[in-house]
Design an enzyme around this catalytic site. Structure first.
Site, short mmCIF file in Angstrom:
data_model
loop_
_atom_site.label_atom_id
_atom_site.label_comp_id
_atom_site.label_asym_id
_atom_site.label_seq_id
_atom_site.Cartn_x
_atom_site.Cartn_y
_atom_site.Cartn_z
N LYS A 149 -0.97 11.42 3.51
CA LYS A 149 -1.20 10.60 2.31
C LYS A 149 -2.46 9.76 2.49
CE LYS A 149 0.78 6.61 -0.12
NZ LYS A 149 1.90 5.62 -0.11
N ARG A 179 3.98 9.96 -3.38
CA ARG A 179 4.72 11.23 -3.45
C ARG A 179 4.12 12.17 -4.49
NH1 ARG A 179 10.03 7.95 -4.66
NH2 ARG A 179 8.73 6.54 -3.43
N LYS A 217 1.25 -4.46 -8.13
CA LYS A 217 1.93 -5.14 -7.04
C LYS A 217 1.64 -6.64 -7.11
CE LYS A 217 1.49 -1.45 -3.52
NZ LYS A 217 2.91 -1.28 -3.16
N ASP A 253 -2.59 2.02 3.19
CA ASP A 253 -1.80 3.03 2.50
C ASP A 253 -2.35 4.44 2.69
OD1 ASP A 253 0.61 3.36 1.21
OD2 ASP A 253 -0.26 3.33 -0.80
#
Length: 463
Positions: free
Chosen positions: A231, A317, A243, A254
Protein backbone atom coordinates in the site's frame (compact mmCIF):
# COMPACT_ATOMS: atom_id res chain seq x y z
CA UNK A 1 22.91 5.34 5.24
CA UNK A 2 25.41 2.46 5.10
CA UNK A 3 25.26 0.02 8.00
CA UNK A 4 28.29 -2.24 7.86
CA UNK A 5 30.58 -4.22 10.12
CA UNK A 6 34.08 -3.01 10.97
CA UNK A 7 37.06 -4.55 9.23
CA UNK A 8 38.88 -7.26 11.23
CA UNK A 9 42.07 -5.38 10.31
CA UNK A 10 40.94 -2.29 12.18
CA UNK A 11 43.39 -0.65 14.55
CA UNK A 12 42.76 -0.58 18.29
CA UNK A 13 40.18 -3.33 18.51
CA UNK A 14 38.51 -3.43 21.93
CA UNK A 15 37.48 -6.88 23.23
CA UNK A 16 33.79 -6.94 24.21
CA UNK A 17 32.70 -9.19 27.06
CA UNK A 18 28.94 -9.78 27.24
CA UNK A 19 27.73 -10.68 30.72
CA UNK A 20 24.35 -11.97 31.76
CA UNK A 21 22.89 -12.00 35.24
CA UNK A 22 23.25 -15.74 35.74
CA UNK A 23 26.99 -15.88 35.10
CA UNK A 24 28.14 -12.48 36.31
CA UNK A 25 29.30 -13.41 39.81
CA UNK A 26 31.21 -16.43 38.53
CA UNK A 27 32.88 -14.32 35.84
CA UNK A 28 33.84 -11.64 38.35
CA UNK A 29 35.42 -14.10 40.74
CA UNK A 30 37.60 -15.50 37.95
CA UNK A 31 39.08 -12.07 37.10
CA UNK A 32 42.39 -10.62 38.36
CA UNK A 33 42.04 -8.66 41.58
CA UNK A 34 42.59 -5.28 39.93
CA UNK A 35 39.88 -5.86 37.31
CA UNK A 36 37.44 -7.24 39.86
CA UNK A 37 37.93 -4.25 42.16
CA UNK A 38 37.49 -1.82 39.26
CA UNK A 39 34.23 -3.45 38.20
CA UNK A 40 32.91 -3.44 41.76
CA UNK A 41 33.92 0.17 42.34
CA UNK A 42 32.23 1.26 39.10
CA UNK A 43 28.89 -0.15 40.23
CA UNK A 44 28.52 -2.07 36.95
CA UNK A 45 25.62 -4.51 36.87
CA UNK A 46 24.93 -6.91 33.98
CA UNK A 47 21.52 -5.46 33.16
CA UNK A 48 20.53 -4.77 29.56
CA UNK A 49 22.03 -1.49 28.37
CA UNK A 50 24.72 -1.25 31.05
CA UNK A 51 28.30 -0.86 29.78
CA UNK A 52 31.72 -0.32 31.24
CA UNK A 53 35.00 0.54 29.51
CA UNK A 54 37.94 -0.81 31.51
CA UNK A 55 41.31 0.95 30.97
CA UNK A 56 44.72 -0.65 31.04
CA UNK A 57 47.64 0.73 33.08
CA UNK A 58 48.22 3.42 30.43
CA UNK A 59 44.59 4.53 30.42
CA UNK A 60 43.78 3.03 27.01
CA UNK A 61 40.67 0.83 26.67
CA UNK A 62 41.57 -2.73 27.65
CA UNK A 63 38.15 -4.38 27.58
CA UNK A 64 34.50 -3.36 27.33
CA UNK A 65 31.74 -4.97 29.34
CA UNK A 66 28.13 -5.12 28.17
CA UNK A 67 25.17 -6.24 30.24
CA UNK A 68 22.92 -8.89 28.73
CA UNK A 69 20.40 -9.09 31.54
CA UNK A 70 18.47 -12.09 32.74
CA UNK A 71 16.71 -14.62 30.55
CA UNK A 72 13.40 -13.06 31.58
CA UNK A 73 14.61 -9.55 30.71
CA UNK A 74 15.85 -10.70 27.30
CA UNK A 75 12.46 -12.26 26.60
CA UNK A 76 10.95 -8.80 27.07
CA UNK A 77 13.49 -6.92 24.92
CA UNK A 78 14.40 -7.31 21.27
CA UNK A 79 18.06 -6.74 20.37
CA UNK A 80 19.39 -6.51 23.95
CA UNK A 81 23.00 -6.22 22.77
CA UNK A 82 22.08 -3.18 20.70
CA UNK A 83 21.24 -1.40 23.94
CA UNK A 84 24.95 -1.59 24.76
CA UNK A 85 26.00 -0.38 21.31
CA UNK A 86 24.35 2.98 21.89
CA UNK A 87 26.11 3.43 25.26
CA UNK A 88 29.66 2.50 24.25
CA UNK A 89 31.98 5.24 22.96
CA UNK A 90 33.19 5.41 19.40
CA UNK A 91 35.53 2.55 18.63
CA UNK A 92 35.83 -0.92 17.10
CA UNK A 93 34.67 -3.83 19.20
CA UNK A 94 35.06 -7.59 18.87
CA UNK A 95 32.90 -10.05 20.78
CA UNK A 96 34.84 -12.38 23.05
CA UNK A 97 31.76 -14.02 24.56
CA UNK A 98 30.09 -17.02 22.88
CA UNK A 99 26.43 -16.06 22.59
CA UNK A 100 23.80 -18.74 21.90
CA UNK A 101 23.99 -19.70 18.23
CA UNK A 102 20.36 -18.81 17.66
CA UNK A 103 20.88 -15.30 19.06
CA UNK A 104 24.18 -14.37 17.46
CA UNK A 105 22.96 -13.29 14.00
CA UNK A 106 20.04 -11.36 15.47
CA UNK A 107 22.26 -9.56 17.96
CA UNK A 108 24.82 -8.73 15.26
CA UNK A 109 22.03 -7.31 13.10
CA UNK A 110 20.71 -5.34 16.05
CA UNK A 111 24.15 -3.80 16.52
CA UNK A 112 24.16 -2.64 12.89
CA UNK A 113 20.64 -1.23 13.19
CA UNK A 114 21.69 0.70 16.29
CA UNK A 115 23.78 2.78 13.89
CA UNK A 116 20.70 3.97 12.01
CA UNK A 117 19.52 7.57 12.26
CA UNK A 118 17.26 9.59 9.97
CA UNK A 119 19.41 12.57 9.03
CA UNK A 120 17.83 14.03 5.91
CA UNK A 121 16.71 17.27 7.57
CA UNK A 122 18.80 17.58 10.73
CA UNK A 123 22.08 16.19 11.95
CA UNK A 124 21.27 12.93 13.71
CA UNK A 125 23.59 10.05 14.42
CA UNK A 126 23.12 6.52 15.61
CA UNK A 127 25.65 4.49 17.51
CA UNK A 128 29.27 5.14 16.50
CA UNK A 129 30.48 1.91 18.13
CA UNK A 130 31.45 -0.45 15.30
CA UNK A 131 31.39 -4.23 15.61
CA UNK A 132 33.55 -6.78 13.85
CA UNK A 133 31.26 -9.45 12.45
CA UNK A 134 31.39 -12.42 14.83
CA UNK A 135 33.08 -15.53 13.48
CA UNK A 136 30.79 -17.95 11.71
CA UNK A 137 28.27 -15.35 10.54
CA UNK A 138 27.59 -14.29 6.96
CA UNK A 139 28.48 -10.60 7.11
CA UNK A 140 27.18 -9.66 3.62
CA UNK A 141 23.83 -11.30 4.40
CA UNK A 142 23.39 -9.38 7.63
CA UNK A 143 24.46 -6.14 5.98
CA UNK A 144 21.93 -6.72 3.18
CA UNK A 145 19.15 -7.18 5.73
CA UNK A 146 20.24 -4.02 7.54
CA UNK A 147 20.24 -2.11 4.23
CA UNK A 148 16.70 -3.24 3.46
CA UNK A 149 15.50 -2.18 6.89
CA UNK A 150 17.26 1.19 6.59
CA UNK A 151 15.56 1.78 3.23
CA UNK A 152 12.16 1.06 4.73
CA UNK A 153 12.81 3.42 7.64
CA UNK A 154 14.07 6.24 5.40
CA UNK A 155 11.03 6.01 3.12
CA UNK A 156 8.54 6.05 6.00
CA UNK A 157 10.32 8.82 7.90
CA UNK A 158 10.36 11.14 4.90
CA UNK A 159 7.39 13.56 5.05
CA UNK A 160 4.80 13.65 2.29
CA UNK A 161 6.25 16.92 0.97
CA UNK A 162 9.20 14.85 -0.28
CA UNK A 163 7.55 11.42 -0.50
CA UNK A 164 4.58 11.75 -2.80
CA UNK A 165 3.58 9.16 -5.40
CA UNK A 166 6.18 10.55 -7.77
CA UNK A 167 8.90 10.20 -5.14
CA UNK A 168 7.88 6.64 -4.32
CA UNK A 169 8.16 5.89 -8.03
CA UNK A 170 11.63 7.46 -8.06
CA UNK A 171 12.70 5.27 -5.13
CA UNK A 172 11.44 2.13 -6.89
CA UNK A 173 13.16 3.06 -10.14
CA UNK A 174 16.44 3.72 -8.31
CA UNK A 175 16.21 0.34 -6.62
CA UNK A 176 15.46 -1.38 -9.91
CA UNK A 177 18.49 0.29 -11.49
CA UNK A 178 20.75 -0.90 -8.66
CA UNK A 179 19.80 -4.54 -9.17
CA UNK A 180 19.09 -4.73 -12.88
CA UNK A 181 15.34 -5.07 -12.40
CA UNK A 182 12.69 -3.62 -14.71
CA UNK A 183 10.23 -1.00 -13.55
CA UNK A 184 7.15 0.15 -15.42
CA UNK A 185 4.66 2.72 -14.15
CA UNK A 186 1.08 3.50 -15.20
CA UNK A 187 0.16 7.06 -14.25
CA UNK A 188 -2.88 9.34 -14.17
CA UNK A 189 -5.51 8.89 -16.88
CA UNK A 190 -3.65 5.86 -18.22
CA UNK A 191 -4.88 4.01 -15.11
CA UNK A 192 -8.40 4.21 -16.48
CA UNK A 193 -7.28 3.20 -19.95
CA UNK A 194 -5.49 0.13 -18.55
CA UNK A 195 -8.29 -0.82 -16.14
CA UNK A 196 -7.08 0.29 -12.72
CA UNK A 197 -10.19 2.32 -11.88
CA UNK A 198 -10.04 2.27 -8.08
CA UNK A 199 -6.39 3.35 -7.94
CA UNK A 200 -7.31 6.25 -10.17
CA UNK A 201 -10.42 7.15 -8.15
CA UNK A 202 -8.63 7.31 -4.82
CA UNK A 203 -5.75 9.42 -6.16
CA UNK A 204 -7.45 11.67 -8.70
CA UNK A 205 -8.01 14.58 -6.27
CA UNK A 206 -4.28 15.12 -5.76
CA UNK A 207 -2.28 17.81 -7.56
CA UNK A 208 -1.27 16.85 -11.11
CA UNK A 209 2.39 16.29 -10.21
CA UNK A 210 1.22 13.92 -7.47
CA UNK A 211 -1.04 11.92 -9.75
CA UNK A 212 -1.91 8.31 -8.81
CA UNK A 213 0.14 5.52 -10.33
CA UNK A 214 0.79 1.80 -10.27
CA UNK A 215 4.45 0.83 -9.92
CA UNK A 216 5.37 -2.61 -11.28
CA UNK A 217 8.92 -3.87 -10.66
CA UNK A 218 10.22 -7.27 -11.78
CA UNK A 219 13.47 -9.07 -11.02
CA UNK A 220 14.76 -12.58 -11.72
CA UNK A 221 14.19 -14.91 -14.65
CA UNK A 222 13.97 -18.35 -13.06
CA UNK A 223 12.63 -20.04 -9.98
CA UNK A 224 9.30 -19.80 -8.14
CA UNK A 225 7.29 -16.60 -8.47
CA UNK A 226 6.64 -14.23 -5.59
CA UNK A 227 4.46 -11.13 -5.88
CA UNK A 228 4.63 -8.47 -3.16
CA UNK A 229 1.90 -5.83 -3.06
CA UNK A 230 2.46 -2.76 -0.88
CA UNK A 231 0.00 0.00 0.00
CA UNK A 232 1.51 3.27 -1.16
CA UNK A 233 -0.82 5.94 0.21
CA UNK A 234 1.76 8.70 0.54
CA UNK A 235 -0.56 10.85 2.63
CA UNK A 236 -4.05 10.10 3.84
CA UNK A 237 -6.24 13.06 4.73
CA UNK A 238 -9.18 10.70 4.99
CA UNK A 239 -10.64 12.26 1.86
CA UNK A 240 -14.08 13.84 2.31
CA UNK A 241 -14.39 11.80 5.52
CA UNK A 242 -11.62 14.07 6.72
CA UNK A 243 -9.48 12.79 9.57
CA UNK A 244 -9.27 14.92 12.73
CA UNK A 245 -5.91 16.58 13.28
CA UNK A 246 -4.80 14.11 15.92
CA UNK A 247 -5.30 11.22 13.51
CA UNK A 248 -3.66 12.94 10.54
CA UNK A 249 -0.31 13.69 12.15
CA UNK A 250 1.32 10.35 11.29
CA UNK A 251 -0.25 9.86 7.89
CA UNK A 252 3.08 10.25 6.12
CA UNK A 253 3.55 6.62 7.20
CA UNK A 254 0.47 5.40 5.31
CA UNK A 255 2.84 4.21 2.59
CA UNK A 256 4.51 1.92 5.14
CA UNK A 257 3.36 -1.18 3.27
CA UNK A 258 5.08 0.02 0.10
CA UNK A 259 8.20 0.93 2.08
CA UNK A 260 8.25 -2.51 3.68
CA UNK A 261 7.91 -4.47 0.44
CA UNK A 262 10.67 -2.34 -1.10
CA UNK A 263 12.84 -3.09 1.92
CA UNK A 264 12.11 -6.81 1.57
CA UNK A 265 12.81 -6.61 -2.17
CA UNK A 266 16.16 -4.96 -1.35
CA UNK A 267 17.07 -7.95 0.81
CA UNK A 268 15.89 -10.52 -1.74
CA UNK A 269 17.75 -8.97 -4.64
CA UNK A 270 20.94 -8.24 -2.69
CA UNK A 271 21.04 -11.86 -1.55
CA UNK A 272 20.21 -13.04 -5.07
CA UNK A 273 17.54 -15.49 -3.97
CA UNK A 274 16.65 -17.88 -6.81
CA UNK A 275 13.14 -16.56 -7.39
CA UNK A 276 11.18 -14.40 -9.80
CA UNK A 277 10.15 -11.34 -7.82
CA UNK A 278 7.41 -8.90 -8.66
CA UNK A 279 6.60 -5.80 -6.62
CA UNK A 280 3.32 -3.94 -7.18
CA UNK A 281 2.74 -0.60 -5.47
CA UNK A 282 -0.42 1.45 -5.99
CA UNK A 283 0.94 4.91 -5.11
CA UNK A 284 -1.61 7.64 -4.38
CA UNK A 285 -2.35 10.63 -2.20
CA UNK A 286 -5.82 10.59 -0.67
CA UNK A 287 -6.40 14.32 -1.01
CA UNK A 288 -9.41 16.63 -0.87
CA UNK A 289 -10.53 18.67 -3.87
CA UNK A 290 -13.52 19.15 -6.11
CA UNK A 291 -12.64 15.85 -7.75
CA UNK A 292 -12.55 13.77 -4.55
CA UNK A 293 -14.51 10.53 -4.53
CA UNK A 294 -17.51 10.63 -2.19
CA UNK A 295 -19.23 8.55 0.45
CA UNK A 296 -21.99 6.63 -1.29
CA UNK A 297 -20.16 6.33 -4.60
CA UNK A 298 -20.15 2.87 -6.13
CA UNK A 299 -16.91 1.92 -7.87
CA UNK A 300 -16.24 -0.88 -10.29
CA UNK A 301 -12.92 -2.59 -9.67
CA UNK A 302 -10.46 -4.14 -12.11
CA UNK A 303 -11.89 -7.54 -11.21
CA UNK A 304 -15.40 -6.38 -12.03
CA UNK A 305 -16.65 -6.46 -8.45
CA UNK A 306 -18.55 -3.33 -7.44
CA UNK A 307 -17.72 -1.53 -4.21
CA UNK A 308 -19.90 0.86 -2.23
CA UNK A 309 -17.81 3.59 -0.61
CA UNK A 310 -19.13 4.11 2.89
CA UNK A 311 -16.00 5.86 4.11
CA UNK A 312 -13.40 7.59 1.96
CA UNK A 313 -10.89 7.03 4.76
CA UNK A 314 -10.95 3.30 3.99
CA UNK A 315 -9.08 3.94 0.76
CA UNK A 316 -6.11 1.62 1.18
CA UNK A 317 -8.13 -1.51 0.49
CA UNK A 318 -9.48 0.09 -2.68
CA UNK A 319 -6.09 0.70 -4.26
CA UNK A 320 -4.78 -2.67 -3.06
CA UNK A 321 -7.78 -4.41 -4.60
CA UNK A 322 -6.88 -3.35 -8.15
CA UNK A 323 -3.21 -4.24 -7.59
CA UNK A 324 -4.07 -7.65 -6.11
CA UNK A 325 -6.42 -8.45 -8.99
CA UNK A 326 -3.66 -7.49 -11.43
CA UNK A 327 -1.09 -9.62 -9.62
CA UNK A 328 -3.45 -12.60 -9.45
CA UNK A 329 -3.79 -12.62 -13.24
CA UNK A 330 -0.33 -14.24 -13.43
CA UNK A 331 -1.06 -16.86 -10.73
CA UNK A 332 2.20 -16.44 -8.79
CA UNK A 333 3.37 -19.18 -6.45
CA UNK A 334 2.85 -16.79 -3.53
CA UNK A 335 1.24 -13.37 -3.24
CA UNK A 336 1.69 -11.21 -0.14
CA UNK A 337 0.18 -7.80 0.60
CA UNK A 338 1.53 -5.46 3.26
CA UNK A 339 -0.33 -2.37 4.37
CA UNK A 340 -0.80 0.09 7.20
CA UNK A 341 -4.46 -0.72 6.76
CA UNK A 342 -6.50 -0.49 9.95
CA UNK A 343 -6.48 1.11 13.37
CA UNK A 344 -8.34 -1.99 14.53
CA UNK A 345 -5.14 -4.02 14.13
CA UNK A 346 -3.30 -1.64 16.46
CA UNK A 347 -6.04 -1.90 19.06
CA UNK A 348 -5.83 -5.68 18.82
CA UNK A 349 -2.05 -6.23 19.01
CA UNK A 350 -0.36 -2.86 19.56
CA UNK A 351 2.55 -1.41 17.58
CA UNK A 352 5.12 -4.22 17.93
CA UNK A 353 3.37 -7.23 16.44
CA UNK A 354 2.67 -7.76 12.74
CA UNK A 355 -0.79 -9.30 12.47
CA UNK A 356 -1.25 -11.39 9.35
CA UNK A 357 -3.91 -13.43 7.62
CA UNK A 358 -3.29 -16.67 5.76
CA UNK A 359 -5.05 -20.03 5.45
CA UNK A 360 -2.04 -21.85 3.97
CA UNK A 361 -0.67 -24.14 6.69
CA UNK A 362 2.84 -24.40 5.27
CA UNK A 363 3.12 -20.60 5.03
CA UNK A 364 1.90 -20.18 8.60
CA UNK A 365 4.33 -22.77 9.95
CA UNK A 366 7.29 -21.26 8.10
CA UNK A 367 6.55 -17.66 9.10
CA UNK A 368 5.81 -18.43 12.74
CA UNK A 369 9.08 -20.36 13.10
CA UNK A 370 11.12 -17.71 11.27
CA UNK A 371 9.58 -14.81 13.17
CA UNK A 372 10.67 -16.24 16.49
CA UNK A 373 14.14 -17.07 15.20
CA UNK A 374 14.87 -13.57 13.88
CA UNK A 375 13.05 -11.48 16.53
CA UNK A 376 10.49 -10.10 14.08
CA UNK A 377 7.23 -11.04 15.82
CA UNK A 378 4.02 -11.81 13.97
CA UNK A 379 0.54 -12.82 15.10
CA UNK A 380 -1.91 -14.83 13.03
CA UNK A 381 -5.42 -13.45 12.67
CA UNK A 382 -8.41 -15.29 11.18
CA UNK A 383 -10.01 -15.02 7.77
CA UNK A 384 -13.32 -15.53 9.58
CA UNK A 385 -15.82 -16.59 6.93
CA UNK A 386 -18.97 -15.82 8.97
CA UNK A 387 -17.99 -12.13 8.77
CA UNK A 388 -18.17 -12.16 4.97
CA UNK A 389 -21.75 -10.92 5.17
CA UNK A 390 -20.50 -7.79 6.93
CA UNK A 391 -18.75 -6.64 3.75
CA UNK A 392 -21.77 -7.29 1.48
CA UNK A 393 -23.95 -4.16 1.50
CA UNK A 394 -26.57 -5.37 -0.97
CA UNK A 395 -26.48 -2.30 -3.19
CA UNK A 396 -23.03 -3.39 -4.45
CA UNK A 397 -20.91 -6.53 -4.26
CA UNK A 398 -18.74 -5.16 -1.47
CA UNK A 399 -18.67 -2.49 1.23
CA UNK A 400 -15.36 -0.74 1.85
CA UNK A 401 -16.22 0.25 5.44
CA UNK A 402 -18.86 -1.87 7.22
CA UNK A 403 -20.80 -0.02 9.89
CA UNK A 404 -20.66 -1.01 13.53
CA UNK A 405 -16.92 -0.92 14.06
CA UNK A 406 -16.55 -4.60 14.89
CA UNK A 407 -13.67 -6.73 13.55
CA UNK A 408 -12.27 -3.92 11.42
CA UNK A 409 -8.97 -5.63 10.58
CA UNK A 410 -10.69 -8.93 9.77
CA UNK A 411 -13.29 -7.38 7.48
CA UNK A 412 -10.55 -5.45 5.67
CA UNK A 413 -8.61 -8.68 5.16
CA UNK A 414 -11.74 -10.45 3.90
CA UNK A 415 -12.27 -7.57 1.46
CA UNK A 416 -8.76 -7.98 0.06
CA UNK A 417 -9.08 -11.75 -0.15
CA UNK A 418 -11.92 -11.33 -2.66
CA UNK A 419 -9.38 -9.85 -5.09
CA UNK A 420 -6.77 -12.57 -4.48
CA UNK A 421 -9.26 -15.38 -4.92
CA UNK A 422 -7.70 -18.63 -6.05
CA UNK A 423 -4.22 -17.53 -5.02
CA UNK A 424 -1.86 -18.69 -2.31
CA UNK A 425 -2.17 -15.44 -0.40
CA UNK A 426 -1.18 -13.75 2.85
CA UNK A 427 -1.99 -10.25 4.07
CA UNK A 428 -0.05 -8.27 6.71
CA UNK A 429 -1.84 -5.40 8.48
CA UNK A 430 1.23 -3.61 9.86
CA UNK A 431 1.80 -0.35 11.74
CA UNK A 432 5.16 0.70 10.29
CA UNK A 433 6.01 3.01 13.18
CA UNK A 434 7.91 2.68 16.45
CA UNK A 435 6.21 5.08 18.90
CA UNK A 436 9.09 5.13 21.40
CA UNK A 437 12.80 4.44 21.15
CA UNK A 438 14.01 0.90 21.84
CA UNK A 439 17.32 -0.91 21.22
CA UNK A 440 18.05 -0.90 17.45
CA UNK A 441 14.60 0.62 16.86
CA UNK A 442 14.59 4.41 17.24
CA UNK A 443 11.33 6.28 17.32
CA UNK A 444 9.95 6.56 13.80
CA UNK A 445 9.46 4.41 10.75
CA UNK A 446 10.25 0.73 11.11
CA UNK A 447 10.01 -2.43 9.05
CA UNK A 448 7.59 -5.09 10.27
CA UNK A 449 7.38 -8.66 9.07
CA UNK A 450 9.97 -8.32 6.31
CA UNK A 451 12.77 -10.16 8.10
CA UNK A 452 10.40 -12.95 9.15
CA UNK A 453 9.28 -13.34 5.55
CA UNK A 454 12.85 -13.32 4.25
CA UNK A 455 13.83 -16.09 6.65
CA UNK A 456 10.71 -18.08 5.78
CA UNK A 457 10.95 -17.79 1.98
CA UNK A 458 13.07 -20.94 1.49
CA UNK A 459 10.28 -22.98 3.09
CA UNK A 460 7.41 -20.98 1.61
CA UNK A 461 8.74 -21.35 -1.94
CA UNK A 462 10.67 -24.63 -1.49
CA UNK A 463 13.96 -23.06 -2.49
Amino acid sequence: MTLTFASPESDSIIPLQVLDSAGFDQWKEAQPDALRRFVEASGFKPTIGQTLLVPDSDGAPMIALAGFGSEQARARSRFPLAAAATKLPKGTYALTTPLPAGDLETEALGWLLAGYAFDRYAKNTGSSAKLICPEGLDAPRIEAIAAGEALTRDLINTPASDMGPQDLEKAARAQAARFGATCTVVTGAALLEQNFPMIHTVGRAAAPHRAPRLIDMRWGTSGPTLTLVGKGVCFDTGGLNLKPGGSMGLMKKDMGGAATVLGLAEMIMALRLPIQLRVLIPAVENAVSGDSFRPGDILTSRKGLTVEVNNTDAEGRLVLADALAFGAEENPDMMISMATLTGAARVAVGPDLSPYYCDDGSFVSAVETAAQAVADPVWRMPFWDPYEKMIEPGIADLDNAPSGGFAGSITAALFLRRFAEGQRYAHFDIYGWNPSAAPARPKGGVGMGARALLAALPDILSL
